[in-house]
Design a protein around this motif. Structure first.
Motif, PDB file in Angstrom:
ATOM      1  N   TRP A   1       0.799  -1.216   0.000  1.00 22.92           N
ATOM      2  CA  TRP A   1       0.000   0.000   0.000  1.00 22.92           C
ATOM      3  C   TRP A   1       0.836   1.273   0.000  1.00 22.92           C
ATOM      4  CZ3 TRP A   1      -4.450  -1.376  -1.617  1.00 22.92           C
ATOM      5  CH2 TRP A   1      -4.994  -2.612  -1.252  1.00 22.92           C
ATOM      6  N   SER A   2       1.710   1.435   0.988  1.00 22.74           N
ATOM      7  CA  SER A   2       2.510   2.663   1.035  1.00 22.74           C
ATOM      8  C   SER A   2       3.500   2.719  -0.127  1.00 22.74           C
ATOM      9  CB  SER A   2       3.256   2.772   2.368  1.00 22.74           C
ATOM     10  OG  SER A   2       4.046   1.634   2.617  1.00 22.74           O
ATOM     11  N   GLU A   3       3.991   1.562  -0.552  1.00 20.25           N
ATOM     12  CA  GLU A   3       4.900   1.510  -1.700  1.00 20.25           C
ATOM     13  C   GLU A   3       4.197   2.005  -2.962  1.00 20.25           C
ATOM     14  OE1 GLU A   3       7.693  -1.779  -4.062  1.00 20.25           O
ATOM     15  OE2 GLU A   3       6.521  -2.385  -2.296  1.00 20.25           O
ATOM     16  N   LEU A   4       2.926   1.656  -3.102  1.00 17.85           N
ATOM     17  CA  LEU A   4       2.156   2.114  -4.251  1.00 17.85           C
ATOM     18  C   LEU A   4       1.999   3.630  -4.233  1.00 17.85           C
ATOM     19  CD1 LEU A   4       0.368   1.698  -6.709  1.00 17.85           C
ATOM     20  CD2 LEU A   4      -1.516   1.083  -5.188  1.00 17.85           C
ATOM     21  N   THR A   5       1.713   4.185  -3.052  1.00 20.21           N
ATOM     22  CA  THR A   5       1.585   5.636  -2.925  1.00 20.21           C
ATOM     23  C   THR A   5       2.875   6.335  -3.348  1.00 20.21           C
ATOM     24  OG1 THR A   5      -0.060   5.498  -1.150  1.00 20.21           O
ATOM     25  CG2 THR A   5       1.241   7.514  -1.267  1.00 20.21           C
ATOM     26  N   VAL A   6       4.007   5.825  -2.883  1.00 20.81           N
ATOM     27  CA  VAL A   6       5.306   6.418  -3.216  1.00 20.81           C
ATOM     28  C   VAL A   6       5.582   6.303  -4.710  1.00 20.81           C
ATOM     29  CG1 VAL A   6       7.806   6.197  -2.891  1.00 20.81           C
ATOM     30  CG2 VAL A   6       6.273   6.071  -0.910  1.00 20.81           C
ATOM     31  N   CYS A   7       5.343   5.129  -5.283  1.00 25.15           N
ATOM     32  CA  CYS A   7       5.622   4.915  -6.706  1.00 25.15           C
ATOM     33  C   CYS A   7       4.774   5.830  -7.591  1.00 25.15           C
ATOM     34  CB  CYS A   7       5.370   3.460  -7.080  1.00 25.15           C
ATOM     35  SG  CYS A   7       6.639   2.304  -6.524  1.00 25.15           S
ATOM     36  N   VAL A   8       3.484   5.962  -7.273  1.00 23.03           N
ATOM     37  CA  VAL A   8       2.616   6.835  -8.066  1.00 23.03           C
ATOM     38  C   VAL A   8       3.151   8.260  -8.046  1.00 23.03           C
ATOM     39  CG1 VAL A   8       0.341   7.929  -8.129  1.00 23.03           C
ATOM     40  CG2 VAL A   8       0.519   5.456  -7.840  1.00 23.03           C
ATOM     41  N   HIS A   9       3.490   8.742  -6.861  1.00 22.73           N
ATOM     42  CA  HIS A   9       3.976  10.116  -6.737  1.00 22.73           C
ATOM     43  C   HIS A   9       5.266  10.331  -7.528  1.00 22.73           C
ATOM     44  CE1 HIS A   9       4.358  14.016  -4.747  1.00 22.73           C
ATOM     45  NE2 HIS A   9       5.649  13.742  -4.585  1.00 22.73           N
ATOM     46  N   ARG A  10       6.222   9.443  -7.348  1.00 20.17           N
ATOM     47  CA  ARG A  10       7.533   9.613  -7.976  1.00 20.17           C
ATOM     48  C   ARG A  10       7.475   9.443  -9.489  1.00 20.17           C
ATOM     49  NH1 ARG A  10      10.223  12.400  -4.198  1.00 20.17           N
ATOM     50  NH2 ARG A  10      10.802  11.185  -2.368  1.00 20.17           N
ATOM     51  N   MET A  11       6.697   8.484  -9.974  1.00 22.41           N
ATOM     52  CA  MET A  11       6.699   8.246 -11.422  1.00 22.41           C
ATOM     53  C   MET A  11       6.010   9.389 -12.173  1.00 22.41           C
ATOM     54  SD  MET A  11       3.871   5.313 -12.268  1.00 22.41           S
ATOM     55  CE  MET A  11       2.118   5.693 -12.341  1.00 22.41           C
ATOM     56  N   LEU A  12       5.190  10.164 -11.470  1.00 22.00           N
ATOM     57  CA  LEU A  12       4.542  11.330 -12.077  1.00 22.00           C
ATOM     58  C   LEU A  12       5.386  12.591 -11.946  1.00 22.00           C
ATOM     59  CD1 LEU A  12       0.895  10.701 -10.812  1.00 22.00           C
ATOM     60  CD2 LEU A  12       1.776  10.287 -13.123  1.00 22.00           C
ATOM     61  N   GLY A  13       6.596  12.441 -11.414  1.00 21.70           N
ATOM     62  CA  GLY A  13       7.501  13.567 -11.286  1.00 21.70           C
ATOM     63  C   GLY A  13       7.369  14.327  -9.984  1.00 21.70           C
ATOM     64  N   GLY A  14       6.616  13.797  -9.023  1.00 19.58           N
ATOM     65  CA  GLY A  14       6.421  14.464  -7.743  1.00 19.58           C
ATOM     66  C   GLY A  14       7.649  14.390  -6.856  1.00 19.58           C
ATOM     67  N   ASP A  15       7.815  15.417  -6.035  1.00 18.08           N
ATOM     68  CA  ASP A  15       8.947  15.463  -5.105  1.00 18.08           C
ATOM     69  C   ASP A  15       8.516  16.162  -3.806  1.00 18.08           C
ATOM     70  OD1 ASP A  15      11.542  15.034  -4.233  1.00 18.08           O
ATOM     71  OD2 ASP A  15      12.276  16.947  -5.028  1.00 18.08           O
TER      72      ASP A  15
ATOM     73  N   SER B   1     -12.554  -3.668  -2.897  1.00 20.18           N
ATOM     74  CA  SER B   1     -11.115  -3.792  -3.141  1.00 20.18           C
ATOM     75  C   SER B   1     -10.577  -2.738  -4.100  1.00 20.18           C
ATOM     76  CB  SER B   1     -10.795  -5.191  -3.683  1.00 20.18           C
ATOM     77  OG  SER B   1     -11.214  -6.189  -2.771  1.00 20.18           O
ATOM     78  N   GLY B   2     -11.335  -2.450  -5.161  1.00 25.96           N
ATOM     79  CA  GLY B   2     -10.881  -1.440  -6.112  1.00 25.96           C
ATOM     80  C   GLY B   2     -10.713  -0.081  -5.463  1.00 25.96           C
ATOM     81  N   SER B   3     -11.616   0.272  -4.547  1.00 25.25           N
ATOM     82  CA  SER B   3     -11.533   1.567  -3.874  1.00 25.25           C
ATOM     83  C   SER B   3     -10.274   1.692  -3.033  1.00 25.25           C
ATOM     84  CB  SER B   3     -12.763   1.779  -2.987  1.00 25.25           C
ATOM     85  OG  SER B   3     -13.925   1.882  -3.763  1.00 25.25           O
ATOM     86  N   LEU B   4      -9.790   0.588  -2.484  1.00 24.63           N
ATOM     87  CA  LEU B   4      -8.591   0.639  -1.652  1.00 24.63           C
ATOM     88  C   LEU B   4      -7.345   0.890  -2.491  1.00 24.63           C
ATOM     89  CD1 LEU B   4      -9.336  -2.236   0.892  1.00 24.63           C
ATOM     90  CD2 LEU B   4      -9.899   0.204   1.015  1.00 24.63           C
ATOM     91  N   MET B   5      -7.279   0.260  -3.656  1.00 22.64           N
ATOM     92  CA  MET B   5      -6.179   0.546  -4.571  1.00 22.64           C
ATOM     93  C   MET B   5      -6.238   1.999  -5.038  1.00 22.64           C
ATOM     94  SD  MET B   5      -3.883  -1.749  -5.378  1.00 22.64           S
ATOM     95  CE  MET B   5      -3.493  -3.314  -6.112  1.00 22.64           C
ATOM     96  N   GLN B   6      -7.447   2.472  -5.296  1.00 20.83           N
ATOM     97  CA  GLN B   6      -7.611   3.868  -5.693  1.00 20.83           C
ATOM     98  C   GLN B   6      -7.168   4.814  -4.579  1.00 20.83           C
ATOM     99  OE1 GLN B   6     -11.806   3.720  -6.781  1.00 20.83           O
ATOM    100  NE2 GLN B   6     -11.292   3.852  -8.952  1.00 20.83           N
ATOM    101  N   LEU B   7      -7.451   4.443  -3.349  1.00 15.71           N
ATOM    102  CA  LEU B   7      -7.026   5.263  -2.218  1.00 15.71           C
ATOM    103  C   LEU B   7      -5.508   5.367  -2.151  1.00 15.71           C
ATOM    104  CD1 LEU B   7      -7.576   6.766   0.458  1.00 15.71           C
ATOM    105  CD2 LEU B   7      -7.651   4.549   1.584  1.00 15.71           C
ATOM    106  N   ALA B   8      -4.825   4.226  -2.282  1.00 11.56           N
ATOM    107  CA  ALA B   8      -3.356   4.237  -2.233  1.00 11.56           C
ATOM    108  C   ALA B   8      -2.787   5.071  -3.376  1.00 11.56           C
ATOM    109  CB  ALA B   8      -2.826   2.803  -2.299  1.00 11.56           C
ATOM    110  N   SER B   9      -3.391   4.969  -4.552  1.00 13.27           N
ATOM    111  CA  SER B   9      -2.937   5.744  -5.703  1.00 13.27           C
ATOM    112  C   SER B   9      -3.205   7.233  -5.493  1.00 13.27           C
ATOM    113  CB  SER B   9      -3.649   5.248  -6.961  1.00 13.27           C
ATOM    114  OG  SER B   9      -3.300   6.000  -8.089  1.00 13.27           O
ATOM    115  N   PHE B  10      -4.403   7.559  -5.014  1.00 10.95           N
ATOM    116  CA  PHE B  10      -4.769   8.957  -4.784  1.00 10.95           C
ATOM    117  C   PHE B  10      -3.826   9.636  -3.793  1.00 10.95           C
ATOM    118  CE2 PHE B  10      -6.897  11.989  -1.981  1.00 10.95           C
ATOM    119  CZ  PHE B  10      -7.226  12.981  -2.889  1.00 10.95           C
ATOM    120  N   MET B  11      -3.435   8.922  -2.743  1.00 10.60           N
ATOM    121  CA  MET B  11      -2.562   9.523  -1.738  1.00 10.60           C
ATOM    122  C   MET B  11      -1.198   9.867  -2.328  1.00 10.60           C
ATOM    123  SD  MET B  11      -4.483   9.881   0.847  1.00 10.60           S
ATOM    124  CE  MET B  11      -3.308  10.399   2.110  1.00 10.60           C
TER     125      MET B  11
END
Length: 307
Positions: free
Chosen positions: A40-54, A154-164
């Motif tokens: 979960w937290s790894e997904l949040t980090v990956c989404v942020h970083r791959m979109l160029g977030g810092d 289940s889909g909403s939880l993945m969406q939550l991790a991605s949204f964060m």
């Protein structure tokens, strides 16, 4: 779980769990969660970083992802009572409920200052709870019901991790957000299908057949069950007791393995994973985080534990 994420979680506990015993207990819950193969937290980090977030708030946001999922894990287990080894199942249920309330208080206290994030998280929580309610009361009767329930639960939880992760990225287009949301939903559904296919083959109390649930593999079985496995048909129809059904457990599991229900689940899972990969290719991303995201998401969609 990242050490920085764990540290952020402990800070939250110290701020909102003022009673010493409750503080110790929630930290024990965090420690148990940290020992899981959680993405979960790894997904949040990956989404942020791959979109160029810092963003300097990234680890805190990732900690919130784990916090929300831990909270839902506890509630789910208190409802289903099929995971007795968890620390929140070993303590007094009233104390576990108090821990849940303290965690909700922290969520209100910390997210209340950001209306847009609080609204999005609340909406995703509500959808997941709706799906959990459908599951809890065995409201699923058809495949359409099943996919509706799983997309919410289940889909909403993945969406939550991605949204964060993506909520901290400035200037993100509506198209990218929409693609990420659909991708996460597809991945969450695929992961739940994987788990349901595995659960129907379990020998312990977590086998969904014992709860008379209608998961995707069970719905496949029930189509021709009267002739192929009458004891399972009798059990779902209420004509025999759970104890009588358990006397035929080996026979039923042999039937399940030979029925083709697991192979059917694999086909449907592949369709959702293919759609998720198609969406991923449409999103502008940066390396090496794009590769890490792809590995994380499609690893989780291939069987990491869901709530």
């Amino acid at each position: 779980m990242n050490a920085d994420v764990i540290q952020e979680l402990h800070l939250l506990v110290d701020k909102y769990a003022l009673d010493g015993e409750l503080n110790r207990l929630i930290k024990e819950f965090v420690r148990d969660k940290a020992g899981e193969k959680s993405v979960w937290s790894e997904l949040t980090v990956c989404v942020h970083r791959m979109l160029g977030g810092d963003s300097p708030e990234l680890m805190r946001s990732a900690a919130w992802t784990e916090w929300f999922l831990l909270l839902l894990d506890i509630v789910d287990d208190l409802q289903d009572r099929d995971n007795p080894d968890k620390p929140w199942m070993k303590c007094d249920p009233a104390v576990a409920l108090n821990a849940v309330l303290a965690m909700f208080a922290a969520s209100l206290g910390e997210l209340g200052g950001n209306a847009s994030i609080a609204s999005a998280v609340g909406g995703l929580f509500a959808r997941s709870i709706h799906g959990q309610q459908m599951d809890l009361v065995c409201a699923v009767r058809t495949e359409e019901d099943y996919f509706s329930m799983v997309e919410r639960k289940s889909g909403s939880l993945m969406q939550l991790a991605s949204f964060m992760g993506y909520s901290l990225v400035e200037g993100l287009s509506a198209e990218t957000k929409s693609a990420l949301d659909e991708l996460a939903a597809c991945a969450g559904i695929a992961a739940q299908i994987e788990n349901d296919a595995a659960d129907i083959l379990r020998y312990d109390l977590k086998n969904d057949l014992l709860q008379k649930k209608r998961t995707l593999p069970v719905l496949f079985l029930l189509e021709d069950i009267a002739e192929e496995c009458p004891v399972l048909d009798d059990f779902y129809a209420g004509r025999i007791s759970r104890e009588e059904f358990l006397a035929h457990k080996i026979e039923v599991l042999d039937y399940v393995r030979d029925s083709g229900c697991v192979e059917y689940c694999e086909v449907i899972q592949t369709l959702y994973l293919d759609r998720a990969k198609e969406l991923f290719r449409s999103i502008p991303t940066r390396s090496p985080w794009a590769e890490r995201f792809e590995e994380t998401v499609f690893r989780s969609a291939a069987g990491v534990e869901q709530v």
